[in-house]
Write a protein that holds these residues in place. Structure first.
Motif, PDB file in Angstrom:
ATOM      1  N   SER A   1      96.790 -13.232 -53.083  1.00 55.47           N
ATOM      2  CA  SER A   1      96.180 -12.517 -52.475  1.00 55.47           C
ATOM      3  C   SER A   1      95.293 -12.995 -52.529  1.00 55.47           C
ATOM      4  N   VAL A   2      94.133 -14.022 -53.445  1.00 53.52           N
ATOM      5  CA  VAL A   2      92.714 -14.065 -53.918  1.00 53.52           C
ATOM      6  C   VAL A   2      92.499 -14.994 -53.112  1.00 53.52           C
ATOM      7  N   THR A   3      93.377 -16.292 -52.888  1.00 57.91           N
ATOM      8  CA  THR A   3      93.375 -17.004 -52.497  1.00 57.91           C
ATOM      9  C   THR A   3      93.574 -17.462 -51.056  1.00 57.91           C
ATOM     10  N   GLN A   4      94.415 -15.981 -50.368  1.00 57.89           N
ATOM     11  CA  GLN A   4      95.084 -15.957 -48.890  1.00 57.89           C
ATOM     12  C   GLN A   4      95.320 -14.508 -48.029  1.00 57.89           C
ATOM     13  N   PRO A   5      93.835 -14.169 -48.790  1.00 57.00           N
ATOM     14  CA  PRO A   5      93.907 -12.653 -48.464  1.00 57.00           C
ATOM     15  C   PRO A   5      94.345 -12.289 -46.534  1.00 57.00           C
ATOM     16  N   GLN A   6      94.318 -12.959 -46.106  1.00 47.58           N
ATOM     17  CA  GLN A   6      94.385 -13.003 -44.933  1.00 47.58           C
ATOM     18  C   GLN A   6      96.195 -13.249 -44.481  1.00 47.58           C
ATOM     19  N   ASN A   7      97.007 -13.700 -45.074  1.00 45.81           N
ATOM     20  CA  ASN A   7      98.396 -13.873 -45.160  1.00 45.81           C
ATOM     21  C   ASN A   7      99.223 -12.260 -45.683  1.00 45.81           C
ATOM     22  N   SER A   8      97.838 -11.738 -46.094  1.00 44.81           N
ATOM     23  CA  SER A   8      98.729 -10.504 -46.734  1.00 44.81           C
ATOM     24  C   SER A   8      99.024  -9.218 -45.316  1.00 44.81           C
ATOM     25  N   LYS A   9      99.512  -8.948 -44.732  1.00 41.82           N
ATOM     26  CA  LYS A   9     100.008  -8.098 -43.708  1.00 41.82           C
ATOM     27  C   LYS A   9     100.629  -6.348 -44.625  1.00 41.82           C
ATOM     28  N   ARG A  10     100.235  -5.759 -43.423  1.00 41.39           N
ATOM     29  CA  ARG A  10     100.003  -4.325 -43.703  1.00 41.39           C
ATOM     30  C   ARG A  10     101.683  -3.936 -43.378  1.00 41.39           C
ATOM     31  N   SER A  11     102.332  -2.965 -43.954  1.00 38.63           N
ATOM     32  CA  SER A  11     103.801  -2.501 -43.437  1.00 38.63           C
ATOM     33  C   SER A  11     103.930  -0.530 -43.504  1.00 38.63           C
ATOM     34  N   ASP A  12     103.633  -0.362 -42.730  1.00 37.70           N
ATOM     35  CA  ASP A  12     103.835   1.261 -42.528  1.00 37.70           C
ATOM     36  C   ASP A  12     104.976   1.671 -41.597  1.00 37.70           C
ATOM     37  N   SER A  13     105.732   3.070 -42.947  1.00 34.20           N
ATOM     38  CA  SER A  13     106.592   3.335 -42.594  1.00 34.20           C
ATOM     39  C   SER A  13     106.481   4.626 -43.143  1.00 34.20           C
ATOM     40  N   PRO A  14     107.497   5.905 -43.005  1.00 37.36           N
ATOM     41  CA  PRO A  14     107.030   7.026 -43.350  1.00 37.36           C
ATOM     42  C   PRO A  14     108.008   7.180 -44.900  1.00 37.36           C
ATOM     43  N   ALA A  15     106.318   7.821 -44.885  1.00 39.96           N
ATOM     44  CA  ALA A  15     106.486   8.635 -47.024  1.00 39.96           C
ATOM     45  C   ALA A  15     105.649   9.619 -46.875  1.00 39.96           C
ATOM     46  N   SER A  16     106.021  10.178 -47.520  1.00 39.66           N
ATOM     47  CA  SER A  16     104.960  11.558 -48.118  1.00 39.66           C
ATOM     48  C   SER A  16     103.580  10.449 -49.295  1.00 39.66           C
ATOM     49  N   PRO A  17     102.833  11.182 -48.942  1.00 36.47           N
ATOM     50  CA  PRO A  17     101.317   9.843 -50.502  1.00 36.47           C
ATOM     51  C   PRO A  17     102.106  10.933 -51.966  1.00 36.47           C
ATOM     52  N   TYR A  18     102.713  12.183 -52.126  1.00 36.82           N
ATOM     53  CA  TYR A  18     103.170  12.574 -53.410  1.00 36.82           C
ATOM     54  C   TYR A  18     104.478  12.005 -53.801  1.00 36.82           C
ATOM     55  N   ASP A  19     105.610  11.614 -53.168  1.00 30.81           N
ATOM     56  CA  ASP A  19     106.194  10.903 -53.201  1.00 30.81           C
ATOM     57  C   ASP A  19     106.004   9.012 -54.332  1.00 30.81           C
ATOM     58  N   GLN A  20     105.488   8.680 -53.519  1.00 29.88           N
ATOM     59  CA  GLN A  20     105.129   7.600 -53.856  1.00 29.88           C
ATOM     60  C   GLN A  20     104.471   7.242 -54.967  1.00 29.88           C
ATOM     61  N   LEU A  21     103.048   8.572 -55.158  1.00 24.10           N
ATOM     62  CA  LEU A  21     102.385   8.260 -56.543  1.00 24.10           C
ATOM     63  C   LEU A  21     103.162   8.730 -57.375  1.00 24.10           C
ATOM     64  N   GLU A  22     104.427   9.903 -57.282  1.00 22.95           N
ATOM     65  CA  GLU A  22     104.875   9.974 -58.693  1.00 22.95           C
ATOM     66  C   GLU A  22     105.751   9.247 -58.984  1.00 22.95           C
ATOM     67  N   GLN A  23     106.387   8.426 -58.166  1.00 24.29           N
ATOM     68  CA  GLN A  23     107.225   7.436 -57.949  1.00 24.29           C
ATOM     69  C   GLN A  23     106.688   5.783 -59.137  1.00 24.29           C
ATOM     70  N   THR A  24     104.796   6.164 -58.836  1.00 26.22           N
ATOM     71  CA  THR A  24     104.639   4.784 -59.361  1.00 26.22           C
ATOM     72  C   THR A  24     103.798   4.752 -60.590  1.00 26.22           C
ATOM     73  N   LEU A  25     103.989   5.937 -60.838  1.00 24.73           N
ATOM     74  CA  LEU A  25     103.883   6.702 -61.992  1.00 24.73           C
ATOM     75  C   LEU A  25     104.590   6.970 -62.913  1.00 24.73           C
ATOM     76  N   GLY A  26     105.571   7.617 -62.279  1.00 25.76           N
ATOM     77  CA  GLY A  26     107.393   6.910 -64.001  1.00 25.76           C
ATOM     78  C   GLY A  26     107.552   5.692 -64.069  1.00 25.76           C
ATOM     79  N   SER A  27     107.604   4.616 -63.249  1.00 26.10           N
ATOM     80  CA  SER A  27     108.046   3.888 -63.549  1.00 26.10           C
ATOM     81  C   SER A  27     107.140   2.818 -64.813  1.00 26.10           C
TER      82      SER A  27
END
Length: 813
Positions: A511-537
């Motif tokens: 990510s640091v040496t080649q940030p241009q190679n990091s690509k965005r990939s969007d998909s349907p999701a709710s912010p609540y679910d993603q944050l809850e799963q992240t906090l649980g992990s």
């Protein structure tokens, strides 16, 4: 008398008849005499009467002649006066207030733009005035034509003509007493043209006054012989004098030397036209520069005058001084920066070059420092020539250019890199000039090329190191997971975390040496679910460090939107880990608020705050810089916050720092996301499928035997039939058209790598999904494989759920 009386008595007594006869005769004679006298008197009276009649007739005739002559003279004078008034465009009128009627001459009728009857009368005068005279002037007319007003009245008023125009009329009138009573007689004149000229003159005078006031100019009329000056601007401007004064004597009070006063006298005597001098001001508090300009002589009342203009040019002199200073400073700056300056006449191509510019262009000595633009153009590198010419055309159109780099040929035949900036402006004479500066950046270019080469070598080295490190780590991780080691106590979880941390470090380096190679990939999701799963992990980490998590959201945070789930979870994970490991906090707050924007988007604000020690003020500026570890003794690479900021920017948002309400650190992420409109039903999701790859054939190429075995096992568990090859060449031999649904290939393999295999498969007409696997997290392998024809790439160890999601999608990623 007594005697006469006695004689007459005796005679009467003796001869009475005689006496009577004599008396009768006497009476007759006397009667005859009286009759004759009466006749004579009558004739005389008749003659006198005739004379008197003649005299009277003659007198009456003379008087009649005189009256007739007077009447004729009056008629002629009135007619001539009327003709004179008509020729001067002056109309006459008589206004009778008792009948509210007005007699108008032909000219008066035309001026008032109204019709009269056969006698020249205008009836209902008040009604006419109220309808046609401008409202603001009507009251003045009404008062001026009042019968009780005995004064002579002069009025100027406006009437609206029948064609909609406004006409200015001037009237002079007075009251006269006639048989019919009091009438007002007067004259009218159309003064529209004069009023228009007067208005223009007043506006011009106002503009001149404003200009004089704004420019600190005072206008004087100077009587040459005496030196007496009259300010024409009524006290405005430089001196603020409102009465006559001796100009020369008055100015001797200023702090000017005698020679200056003599020079001023020469100006007044017309020996020179312009003169400048300095003084400290009448109040003695400020230094000023004054300028005197004079006109030509003119005479009035036998005296000679000139008009003089005094202006305060202090600001001009100050500006000139600043320009001179800036020019000196610019010259010093150019000299200090090593830049060369060029001035080009765009019409003739004549080019002036400073000494430094001549050195940069290697032109050799120039006569008068002048050369031609065409000669300079001959030195352009062929590959840069058209671009430089295009930039010159932009300069000619008035568009400035900045930081343009190109190569020029030197006398030795070698090329030198230069950087140019330029702009076109007009000098005081209005002549267009292009001014450009040039810098010799040849050494910088060489250093940059060496740096880029070193960076490329470093990137390739990191790619090899990453591949050689990630492959065994990924293999070991898959083996441990397959054997259930992570569930063993007491070191299973610690082993898993260590393995994952090592892989995260490799991902951070990419990510640091080649940030241009990091690509965005969007998909349907709710912010609540993603944050809850992240906090649980992260619960195990937080429990281990005795940190209490707090999670707050609003209902809108559960809205389905198009999220880059991986970026969001990685950013929040890094921030929470950073707080847990480095802050010394006992509590961490994760807050998410979403608000609709009204255009099928929501604004998402996520904050992570703690009650730890916070960030020292002297470290906030470098907080997001790579390898900045701040005030901490815990292990880490110093890349976490830098990567978090890049992830926030990848999601189209911002990440900022502020001090939390609890006294610790607070990081706030803000961005907007499009609402999800096409969400797959639960029956279509991979979570609902027990064997998502059932009935699918996969061609798998991998040179590392352990990874071969582990990955093939994972694929078979998902229901796939797997054909394994040890390199690209073997995989190409095993390939048969219409036999494989998907291809999974390593990138770095002997004999034939993943690029060659992908290219060969596409050339043979394979249209199925090709997914690349790589352990080289740093480098251009991913982009190169996509260019060769792959649909997607995954990092080792393979995430089987992500692989299934990729290959089962209906469209190529």
């Amino acid at each position: 008398e007594a005697e006469i009386y006695n004689q007459q008595k005796t005679l009467w007594d003796t001869h009475p008849n005689l006496i009577l006869g004599a008396a009768a005769v006497l009476l007759l004679a006397m009667g005859a005499v009286v009759f004759m006298a009466l006749i004579l008197r009558s004739r005389q009276a008749l003659l006198r009467l005739s004379e008197l009649q003649n005299e009277t007739a003659q007198k009456l005739k003379r008087e009649a002649d005189e009256r007739l002559a007077a009447e004729l003279a009056h008629t002629d004078a009135e007619h001539l006066a009327q003709l004179a008034l008509e020729s001067a465009n002056i109309g006459t009128f008589r206004y009778n207030p008792q009948t509210d009627s007005m007699w108008l001459s032909t000219t008066a009728s035309r001026i008032l733009d109204t019709a009269t009857d056969e006698n020249g009368l205008l009836h209902s005068v008040q009604e006419y005035f109220q309808a046609r005279i401008v409202e603001s002037d009507f009251q003045n007319i009404k008062q001026g034509y009042d019968p009780l007003n005995k004064d002579k009245v002069s009025l100027t008023f406006r009437i609206a003509t029948s064609d909609g125009e406004i006409r200015w009329v001037h009237s002079i009138s007075e009251n006269r007493v006639q048989n019919a009573g009091v009438v007002r007689v007067g004259v009218l004149r159309d003064v529209t043209e004069e009023q228009t000229l007067t208005d223009k003159l007043m506006r011009a005078q106002e503009r001149m006054t404003l200009a004089l006031d704004a420019s600190h100019i005072e206008l004087f009329e100077i009587e040459v012989e005496s030196g007496e000056a009259l300010p024409l601007t009524q006290g405005r401007g430089t001196f603020q004098l409102g009465q006559k004064f001796d100009l020369v004597q008055g100015l001797t009070n200023l702090s000017m030397p005698r020679s200056t006063r003599e020079e001023l006298a020469n100006v007044i005597r017309q020996e020179q036209r312009q003169f400048e001098f300095a003084d400290t001001g009448f109040d003695g508090t400020k230094h000023r520069w004054l300028q005197l300009k004079t006109g030509r002589f003119y005479e009035r009342d036998g005296k000679q005058y000139i008009t003089a203009v005094y202006s305060d040019i202090t600001s001009i002199r100050q500006h000139q001084y600043l320009v001179e200073q800036r020019a000196k400073e610019s010259k010093l700056a150019l000299a200090a920066s090593g830049a060369g300056m060029v001035r080009i006449n765009p019409h003739t191509g004549q080019t002036w070059m400073s000494t430094r510019a001549q050195e940069i262009w290697d032109t050799g000595p120039l006569v008068g420092d002048i050369t031609s633009l065409l000669k300079l153009a001959e030195q352009h590198h062929p590959e840069d020539d058209e671009r430089v010419r295009q930039q010159f055309r932009q300069l000619q159109s008035g568009t400035a250019i900045e930081h343009q780099e190109y190569r020029i040929r030197l006398s030795s035949g070698a090329y030198r890199w230069i950087k140019a900036a330029g702009v076109m402006h007009h000098d005081a004479a209005g002549t267009a000039q292009i001014v450009a500066v040039f810098f010799d950046i040849d050494a910088e270019k060489q250093q940059l090329a060496e740096t880029e080469e070193a960076r490329d070598r470093q990137t390739r080295l990191f790619a090899i190191i990453g591949h050689e490190l990630r492959t065994p780590i990924a293999t070991l991780q898959m083996m441990l997971e397959e054997q259930g080691v992570y569930a063993m106590e007491p070191f299973g979880a610690q082993t898993r975390d260590t393995m994952q941390h090592t892989l995260s470090v490799l991902d951070d380096l990419r990510s640091v040496t080649q940030p241009q190679n990091s690509k965005r990939s969007d998909s349907p999701a709710s912010p609540y679910d993603q944050l809850e799963q992240t906090l649980g992990s992260l619960s195990a980490l937080l429990q281990e460090r005795a940190i209490r998590p707090h999670f707050f959201t609003n209902p809108q945070a559960q809205t389905l939107c198009m999220l880059d789930r991986q970026s969001l979870r990685q950013m929040v994970t890094n921030l929470i880990k950073n707080a847990a490991i480095h802050s010394g906090a006992s509590d961490i707050w994760l807050t998410a608020e979403a608000q609709p924007l009204g255009d099928e988007r929501i604004n998402l604000s996520v904050s992570i705050s703690d009650n730890g020690k916070g960030i020292p003020a002297d470290q906030i500026e470098s907080l997001f810089q790579p390898f900045s570890r701040g005030d901490t003794s815990a292990d880490g690479t110093g890349l976490g916050l830098h990567i978090c900021r890049d992830l926030a920017q990848r999601m189209g948002g911002t990440l900022t720092y502020e001090r939390s309400a609890q006294g610790g650190a607070k990081f706030v992420f803000n961005s907007s996301f499009k609402l999800a409109t096409d969400v797959p039903s639960p029956s279509q999701s991979e979570e609902a499928q027990i064997a998502p790859l059932a009935g699918k054939r996969v061609l798998y190429a991998e040179d590392q035997k352990t990874l071969q075995l582990l990955t093939a096992t994972l694929l078979k568990k998902q229901g796939a039939e797997v054909v394994v090859a040890s390199d690209g060449a073997e995989a190409l031999e095993l390939y048969q058209p219409d036999q494989f649904d998907f291809v999974l290939t390593d990138i770095m393999m002997p004999n034939m790598d993943g690029y060659g295999l992908t290219t060969a498969l596409r050339e043979r007409g394979y249209t199925g999904k090709i997914v690349g696997l790589t352990a080289a997290t740093i480098g251009l392998e991913t982009d190169q494989l996509i260019t060769a024809g792959a649909d997607a790439t995954l990092s080792k160890p393979v995430d089987i759920k992500k692989f299934c999601s990729l290959v089962l999608a209906q469209e190529r990623v």
